[in-house]
Design a protein around this motif. Structure first.
Motif, PDB file in Angstrom:
ATOM      1  N   PHE A 225     154.498  43.284 -29.744  1.00 11.33           N
ATOM      2  CA  PHE A 225     154.639  42.124 -28.871  1.00 11.33           C
ATOM      3  C   PHE A 225     155.767  42.383 -27.890  1.00 11.33           C
ATOM      4  CE2 PHE A 225     152.858  40.622 -32.871  1.00 11.33           C
ATOM      5  CZ  PHE A 225     151.736  39.941 -32.423  1.00 11.33           C
ATOM      6  N   GLN A 226     155.557  41.948 -26.647  1.00  9.27           N
ATOM      7  CA  GLN A 226     156.604  42.141 -25.650  1.00  9.27           C
ATOM      8  C   GLN A 226     156.522  41.065 -24.583  1.00  9.27           C
ATOM      9  OE1 GLN A 226     155.025  46.142 -24.718  1.00  9.27           O
ATOM     10  NE2 GLN A 226     155.052  45.506 -22.568  1.00  9.27           N
ATOM     11  N   LYS A 227     157.662  40.829 -23.952  1.00 10.34           N
ATOM     12  CA  LYS A 227     157.721  39.879 -22.850  1.00 10.34           C
ATOM     13  C   LYS A 227     156.995  40.498 -21.664  1.00 10.34           C
ATOM     14  CE  LYS A 227     160.925  36.860 -20.433  1.00 10.34           C
ATOM     15  NZ  LYS A 227     160.559  35.577 -20.972  1.00 10.34           N
ATOM     16  N   GLY A 228     156.206  39.691 -20.974  1.00  8.22           N
ATOM     17  CA  GLY A 228     155.473  40.196 -19.828  1.00  8.22           C
ATOM     18  C   GLY A 228     155.059  39.087 -18.892  1.00  8.22           C
ATOM     19  N   ASP A 229     154.666  39.475 -17.701  1.00 10.03           N
ATOM     20  CA  ASP A 229     154.271  38.542 -16.659  1.00 10.03           C
ATOM     21  C   ASP A 229     152.831  38.864 -16.245  1.00 10.03           C
ATOM     22  OD1 ASP A 229     153.906  37.014 -14.365  1.00 10.03           O
ATOM     23  OD2 ASP A 229     155.791  37.636 -13.429  1.00 10.03           O
ATOM     24  N   ALA A 230     151.953  37.907 -16.372  1.00  8.64           N
ATOM     25  CA  ALA A 230     150.537  38.114 -16.035  1.00  8.64           C
ATOM     26  C   ALA A 230     150.342  38.450 -14.562  1.00  8.64           C
ATOM     27  CB  ALA A 230     149.725  36.868 -16.400  1.00  8.64           C
ATOM     28  N   ASN A 231     151.288  38.066 -13.714  1.00  7.21           N
ATOM     29  CA  ASN A 231     151.186  38.377 -12.286  1.00  7.21           C
ATOM     30  C   ASN A 231     151.317  39.864 -11.999  1.00  7.21           C
ATOM     31  OD1 ASN A 231     151.031  35.759 -10.781  1.00  7.21           O
ATOM     32  ND2 ASN A 231     152.856  35.370 -12.018  1.00  7.21           N
ATOM     33  N   LYS A 232     152.100  40.550 -12.819  1.00  9.55           N
ATOM     34  CA  LYS A 232     152.351  41.984 -12.622  1.00  9.55           C
ATOM     35  C   LYS A 232     152.548  42.606 -13.993  1.00  9.55           C
ATOM     36  CE  LYS A 232     153.455  45.709 -10.190  1.00  9.55           C
ATOM     37  NZ  LYS A 232     152.818  46.732 -10.987  1.00  9.55           N
ATOM     38  N   LEU A 233     151.454  43.081 -14.564  1.00  7.02           N
ATOM     39  CA  LEU A 233     151.513  43.661 -15.903  1.00  7.02           C
ATOM     40  C   LEU A 233     152.227  45.008 -15.863  1.00  7.02           C
ATOM     41  CD1 LEU A 233     147.899  42.780 -17.052  1.00  7.02           C
ATOM     42  CD2 LEU A 233     150.027  41.650 -17.718  1.00  7.02           C
ATOM     43  N   ASP A 234     153.084  45.218 -16.836  1.00  6.30           N
ATOM     44  CA  ASP A 234     153.902  46.420 -16.893  1.00  6.30           C
ATOM     45  C   ASP A 234     153.183  47.539 -17.655  1.00  6.30           C
ATOM     46  OD1 ASP A 234     156.133  47.986 -16.430  1.00  6.30           O
ATOM     47  OD2 ASP A 234     157.208  47.256 -18.194  1.00  6.30           O
ATOM     48  N   PHE A 235     151.955  47.823 -17.218  1.00  4.08           N
ATOM     49  CA  PHE A 235     151.138  48.871 -17.822  1.00  4.08           C
ATOM     50  C   PHE A 235     150.446  49.640 -16.703  1.00  4.08           C
ATOM     51  CE2 PHE A 235     151.034  45.277 -20.840  1.00  4.08           C
ATOM     52  CZ  PHE A 235     151.675  45.883 -21.925  1.00  4.08           C
ATOM     53  N   ALA A 236     150.202  50.918 -16.948  1.00  2.57           N
ATOM     54  CA  ALA A 236     149.477  51.736 -15.981  1.00  2.57           C
ATOM     55  C   ALA A 236     148.019  51.289 -15.900  1.00  2.57           C
ATOM     56  CB  ALA A 236     149.553  53.210 -16.408  1.00  2.57           C
ATOM     57  N   ASP A 237     147.377  51.636 -14.817  1.00  2.00           N
ATOM     58  CA  ASP A 237     145.943  51.389 -14.673  1.00  2.00           C
ATOM     59  C   ASP A 237     145.208  52.016 -15.857  1.00  2.00           C
ATOM     60  OD1 ASP A 237     146.706  50.400 -12.222  1.00  2.00           O
ATOM     61  OD2 ASP A 237     145.606  51.865 -11.030  1.00  2.00           O
ATOM     62  N   GLU A 238     144.168  51.352 -16.302  1.00  2.00           N
ATOM     63  CA  GLU A 238     143.260  51.863 -17.338  1.00  2.00           C
ATOM     64  C   GLU A 238     143.984  52.284 -18.623  1.00  2.00           C
ATOM     65  OE1 GLU A 238     140.212  54.473 -15.894  1.00  2.00           O
ATOM     66  OE2 GLU A 238     139.885  53.263 -14.109  1.00  2.00           O
ATOM     67  N   THR A 239     144.800  51.383 -19.157  1.00  2.00           N
ATOM     68  CA  THR A 239     145.557  51.636 -20.388  1.00  2.00           C
ATOM     69  C   THR A 239     144.817  51.175 -21.636  1.00  2.00           C
ATOM     70  OG1 THR A 239     147.656  51.420 -19.193  1.00  2.00           O
ATOM     71  CG2 THR A 239     147.741  51.119 -21.580  1.00  2.00           C
ATOM     72  N   PHE A 240     144.080  50.062 -21.554  1.00  2.00           N
ATOM     73  CA  PHE A 240     143.527  49.405 -22.743  1.00  2.00           C
ATOM     74  C   PHE A 240     142.001  49.492 -22.811  1.00  2.00           C
ATOM     75  CE2 PHE A 240     147.610  47.478 -21.893  1.00  2.00           C
ATOM     76  CZ  PHE A 240     148.199  47.529 -23.144  1.00  2.00           C
ATOM     77  N   ASP A 241     141.495  49.466 -24.051  1.00  2.00           N
ATOM     78  CA  ASP A 241     140.056  49.497 -24.299  1.00  2.00           C
ATOM     79  C   ASP A 241     139.442  48.100 -24.334  1.00  2.00           C
ATOM     80  OD1 ASP A 241     139.675  52.451 -24.941  1.00  2.00           O
ATOM     81  OD2 ASP A 241     141.319  51.884 -26.263  1.00  2.00           O
TER      82      ASP A 241
ATOM     83  N   LEU B  69     142.544  47.682 -17.767  1.00  2.00           N
ATOM     84  CA  LEU B  69     141.426  47.947 -18.670  1.00  2.00           C
ATOM     85  C   LEU B  69     140.778  49.284 -18.294  1.00  2.00           C
ATOM     86  CD1 LEU B  69     139.845  46.547 -20.980  1.00  2.00           C
ATOM     87  CD2 LEU B  69     138.366  45.557 -19.217  1.00  2.00           C
ATOM     88  N   LYS B  70     140.526  50.119 -19.292  1.00  2.00           N
ATOM     89  CA  LYS B  70     139.870  51.414 -19.063  1.00  2.00           C
ATOM     90  C   LYS B  70     138.436  51.213 -18.594  1.00  2.00           C
ATOM     91  CE  LYS B  70     142.364  53.899 -22.691  1.00  2.00           C
ATOM     92  NZ  LYS B  70     142.239  54.530 -24.025  1.00  2.00           N
ATOM     93  N   LYS B  71     137.927  52.196 -17.882  1.00  2.00           N
ATOM     94  CA  LYS B  71     136.505  52.200 -17.511  1.00  2.00           C
ATOM     95  C   LYS B  71     135.699  52.157 -18.812  1.00  2.00           C
ATOM     96  CE  LYS B  71     133.138  52.839 -14.515  1.00  2.00           C
ATOM     97  NZ  LYS B  71     132.647  51.669 -13.860  1.00  2.00           N
ATOM     98  N   GLY B  72     134.779  51.232 -18.902  1.00  2.00           N
ATOM     99  CA  GLY B  72     133.999  51.043 -20.122  1.00  2.00           C
ATOM    100  C   GLY B  72     134.622  50.034 -21.078  1.00  2.00           C
ATOM    101  N   GLY B  73     135.856  49.608 -20.793  1.00  2.00           N
ATOM    102  CA  GLY B  73     136.530  48.627 -21.630  1.00  2.00           C
ATOM    103  C   GLY B  73     135.919  47.248 -21.484  1.00  2.00           C
ATOM    104  N   VAL B  74     136.118  46.422 -22.496  1.00  2.00           N
ATOM    105  CA  VAL B  74     135.512  45.091 -22.525  1.00  2.00           C
ATOM    106  C   VAL B  74     136.579  44.003 -22.406  1.00  2.00           C
ATOM    107  CG1 VAL B  74     133.486  45.811 -23.820  1.00  2.00           C
ATOM    108  CG2 VAL B  74     135.531  45.097 -25.061  1.00  2.00           C
TER     109      VAL B  74
END
Length: 183
Positions: free
Chosen positions: A74-90, A117-122
């Motif tokens: 769990f981490q603090k984050g802002d939905a306006n600017k997610l602190d993750f690279a493109d295509e990180t999650f499935d 979200l990764k290509k093919g991610g849901v």
């Protein structure tokens, strides 16, 4: 308390990989996802503003009490600017969050979430999608299809979770819709 489990059953996820929950609050949906898919690494983010009595520590405590602390971050984050690279999650989930992000264009918030979200991610994004806040969601769903997203549809959660639109309205959760699909 509203039933959040139909949301996971509508997510076409095989449980392999990583799942992001945008707006995890105290962590119940992230925890349920970890329990549902024991091989999944779950990341829950939240702004945890002063309006709510939630925190990273509370989420971690709740995950530990359910035996999934090793699966959940769990981490603090802002939905306006997610602190993750493109295509990180499935997989990506969010439950009754975007209407709370004041001063933001909801369609832009959704696109920002889908960016990680990764290509093919849901994805499954559930909220009170009132036209005044969300605009024309059928047109937005078509826009996503035109952008190459697959199996994009809106599910009427008012009937699925609350039994009827009128009952959902009485609970101030009318126009509850879930946007689901695959990138």
């Amino acid at each position: 308390m509203q039933n959040i489990f139909p949301m996971l059953s509508l997510l076409d996820f095989d449980g392999n990989g990583t799942l992001l929950e945008v707006g995890c609050g105290s962590g119940p949906l992230s925890i349920r996802a970890a329990l549902t898919w024991p091989q999944t690494k779950v990341v829950g983010i939240d702004y945890w503003g002063t309006m709510w009595d939630y925190s990273k520590q509370l989420c971690e405590k709740n995950a530990a009490s359910e035996g999934v602390a090793s699966q959940c971050t769990f981490q603090k984050g802002d939905a306006n600017k997610l602190d993750f690279a493109d295509e990180t999650f499935d997989a990506l989930i969010s439950n009754y969050v975007y209407h709370n992000v004041m001063g933001s264009d909801v369609h832009e918030l959704i696109l920002e979430s889908l960016r990680v979200l990764k290509k093919g991610g849901v994805f499954a994004i559930n909220d009170c999608m009132k036209p005044k806040m969300y605009g024309d969601m059928e047109a937005f769903a078509q826009k996503l299809r035109d952008m190459g997203y697959q199996d994009v549809r809106l599910v009427n959660m008012s009937e699925l979770v609350f039994g009827s639109e009128s009952r959902a309205n009485m609970m101030m959760l009318g126009n509850s819709r879930m946007l689901v699909g695959r990138k």
